[in-house]
Design an enzyme around this catalytic site. Structure first.
Site, short mmCIF file in Angstrom:
data_model
loop_
_atom_site.label_atom_id
_atom_site.label_comp_id
_atom_site.label_asym_id
_atom_site.label_seq_id
_atom_site.Cartn_x
_atom_site.Cartn_y
_atom_site.Cartn_z
N ASP A 332 0.87 -1.06 -0.08
CA ASP A 332 0.09 -0.02 0.04
C ASP A 332 1.03 1.18 0.11
O ASP A 332 2.10 1.11 0.70
CB ASP A 332 -1.03 -0.15 1.20
CG ASP A 332 -1.56 1.31 1.40
OD1 ASP A 332 -2.44 1.75 0.72
OD2 ASP A 332 -1.34 1.91 2.51
N ASP A 530 -6.85 -1.71 4.21
CA ASP A 530 -5.88 -2.83 3.76
C ASP A 530 -6.14 -4.34 4.32
O ASP A 530 -5.74 -5.24 3.73
CB ASP A 530 -4.76 -2.17 4.19
CG ASP A 530 -4.03 -1.26 3.21
OD1 ASP A 530 -4.57 -1.10 2.39
OD2 ASP A 530 -3.41 -0.30 3.92
#
Length: 631
Positions: A332, A530
């Site tokens: 990410d 996430d």
């Protein structure tokens, strides 16, 4: 040294001393020979009492075939053989157990050393929390503190609960959580996590989590459960030992019985019962699988301990093993490779001093709670005088117009400039572009962007050196911003403007593209969005300091200080730990196999058998504890 280790050491020294003394005492008469047997057997019981007890318990529980049973049968058999042949040589029988216990002591010390690294984390458990009542501090259990309470933490005390500083400033020792030796400064309105040690000033904290949901509680839970998840190597060794031990026991029985019978009835030779019995006993001592059974779990345990020492929490040895086979690392962007906080990174085409341009923008934005406004206030770095600002108008999706010092100041995106018919300059840099017009005239623009972490580029470089074949960024950011970050860091591939569901789809596509079933993909992130991707990847890595609870809960590995360089360190530790595991398996099986053959042929005696068992175990254990220093 623990009490158990001291006791083992005392027994080893006493037994060894007894063997040396007995060796120089002449036992010539029949009565003296009985005394000799009694003294040697007393020394034997002193050194082997716990092993005999474990062997007996195993027989009673119908779990006969283990290393305790092998050592008991071999040593008692050696005693019986010495009595039967009237040789009076009881040294081998006692030595088998003596050196086995030496190996056990080494193993105990090694486990204790690796456990110490993990138990150091247990020291983060707070004993109490201070609540102020009637002007006095009252110590209460952290579990009893209600959410939103104000607690007082004095210098030298552990922070018992997560919260926000409402009064005071100090420095924190975060070593136990992050492995970082430098203190972290904090002041009013800063967030603090439990488990750190307050170093300098008295601070008051408003709790934001109950103890059961606090950082320290979750870390302790992760550490306590880390050994329950076994790796494939450990599972293989456990399965191997279950089949291997009965096979060698029956093989030893065959050596002791079948060989003499074959010599007598087929070859017509003398049976040589005592020779073949001695070979069978030697075979049993050699066959003990201690080196494998002890060193393999110990290596993973030491690897997890070494990782924790570096501020990396691994939830189980299975994840450590899988991590060593990772070939693709997916990141990410925000909060993982970048700080996740926006700041002014550039000012272009300014028609006044840059500080003045920022001042006008900060004043115009003073009533906004938007992160962009906060970034402008931080860049201005002075107290805003709101008396200078009036007639604030917010144009949705465009920006703000306000009177600042009786001048019309427009702060916003290019849509706002188009709306006001102000000719503006395009910006080549990535980030959020804030255009500013004063009294209808373009005055320049400010670039606000998320700053890349200082170790991110080095982290990507180190991953490639470790054999990572592909690095990928998955982000919801704009395409240009994401591509610029990927280019700067040297990341191979980037997918931008993704929703949380899109990230899951992309990670599944990456997983499906893996041709080799024995290679894996790791994903590293920090936010709530996430968590699904972390769960879906082969190995999920969460940034623990600023990461969301959902991400940390879903992750297999937690980086406690959010340093992306620790991702490479975690992979390095896993690879070194697996290398040690393979070394121990190859060495142990190789030496055992050779010595078993020599023992069956009568070439290896009991002393070689002791080396094959205890010597190999000690060498394997010493090799295993190198994993503590991995990385």
């Amino acid at each position: 040294m623990t009490k158990k280790q001291k006791k083992m050491t005392w027994r080893i020294i006493t037994t060894f001393s007894s063997l040396v003394i007995l060796h120089f005492i002449p036992f010539e008469s029949k009565i003296a020979s009985l005394v000799k047997l009694a003294l040697y057997f007393a020394a034997y019981l002193l050194i082997s009492g716990d092993i005999l007890r474990k062997a007996g318990q195993g027989i009673l529980n119908r779990q006969v075939f283990d290393e305790n049973f092998l050592m008991t049968i071999a040593s008692l058999g050696a005693f019986a053989l010495a009595i039967y042949t009237k040789s009076g040589d009881y040294v081998e029988a006692v030595a088998v157990m003596l050196f086995y216990q030496v190996g056990e002591l080494f193993e105990n010390i090694a486990v204790g050393k690796s456990r110490k690294n993990i138990s150091n984390l247990m020291d983060i458990r707070p004993d109490y929390a201070n609540i102020e009542k009637d002007g006095k501090l009252e110590k209460v259990s952290p579990e009893e503190v209600a959410l939103g309470s104000i607690i007082v933490v004095q210098p030298g005390e552990k922070i018992p609960l997560d919260g926000i500083v409402v009064e005071g400033s100090s420095s924190l020792n975060t070593t136990a959580l992050t492995g970082e030796s430098l203190p972290r400064d904090l002041s009013k309105d800063d967030e603090v996590i439990s488990g750190c040690i307050n170093l300098t000033g008295l601070i008051k904290i408003r709790t934001t989590k109950k103890f059961s949901e606090s950082t320290v509680s979750k870390i302790l839970e992760l550490v306590e459960n880390s050994t329950s998840r076994k790796s494939k190597s450990e599972a293989f060794i456990s399965k191997f030992a279950r089949f291997y031990t009965p096979i060698v026991c029956y093989s030893a029985l065959a050596i002791a019985l079948l060989s003499p019978l074959i010599r007598t009835f087929i070859l017509g030779l003398s049976p040589l019962w005592q020779t073949w019995l001695y070979r069978a006993l030697t075979f049993l001592v050699i066959s003990c699988p201690c080196a494998l059974v002890i060193s393999i779990p110990l290596t993973f345990f030491a690897g997890i301990g070494g990782a924790s020492r570096n501020g990396i929490l691994v939830k189980g040895s299975n994840y450590l093993e899988t991590l060593s086979k990772v070939k693709t690392v997916v990141f990410d962007k925000t909060g993982t490779l970048t700080h996740g906080t926006f700041e002014v990174s550039a000012i272009h085409h300014s028609k006044m001093e840059e500080e003045k341009l920022i001042e006008y923008a900060a004043l115009a934005e003073c009533a906004s709670s938007h992160p962009i406004s906060k970034s402008l206030q931080n860049a201005h770095n002075k107290e805003v005088d709101r008396k200078r600002v009036k007639d604030i108008q917010e144009l949705s999706g465009m920006g703000i117009i306000a009177l600042v010092d009786e001048k019309s100041v427009a702060v916003g995106n290019k849509k706002l400039m188009d709306h006001l018919k102000v000719e503006y300059k395009e910006c080549h840099k990535s980030g959020t572009i804030i255009h500013i017009a004063i009294d209808g005239e373009y005055s320049g623009h400010i670039v606000i962007s998320d700053k890349i972490k200082k170790n991110s580029k080095e982290a990507v470089s180190q991953l490639k050196k470790l054999g990572i074949e592909k690095t990928v960024i998955l982000t919801g950011d704009a395409k240009k911003t994401a591509e610029d970050v990927a280019t700067e860091l040297g990341v191979d591939q980037v997918f931008s403007e993704l929703l949380p569901g899109d990230k899951v789809t992309k990670i599944e596509e990456i997983l499906a593209s893996q041709k080799d079933k024995n290679t894996f993909t790791a994903f590293c992130g920090d936010g709530i969005n996430d968590a699904p991707v972390i769960s879906r990847s082969d190995v999920g890595i969460a940034m623990g300091a600023i990461g969301s609870d959902a991400a940390i809960e879903a992750a297999d590995i937690v980086i406690m200080d959010d340093d992306p360089l620790k991702i490479a360190k975690a992979i390095r530790i896993s690879k070194q730990s697996l290398k040690i595991v393979h070394q121990n398996i190859t060495f142990s099986i190789g030496v055992k196999s050779a010595c078993l053959l020599l023992g069956a042929l009568g070439i290896a005696n009991m002393w070689i058998a002791i080396f094959a068992d205890v010597g190999v175990m000690i060498l394997a254990v010493l090799n295993a504890i190198r994993a503590l220093r991995a990385g």
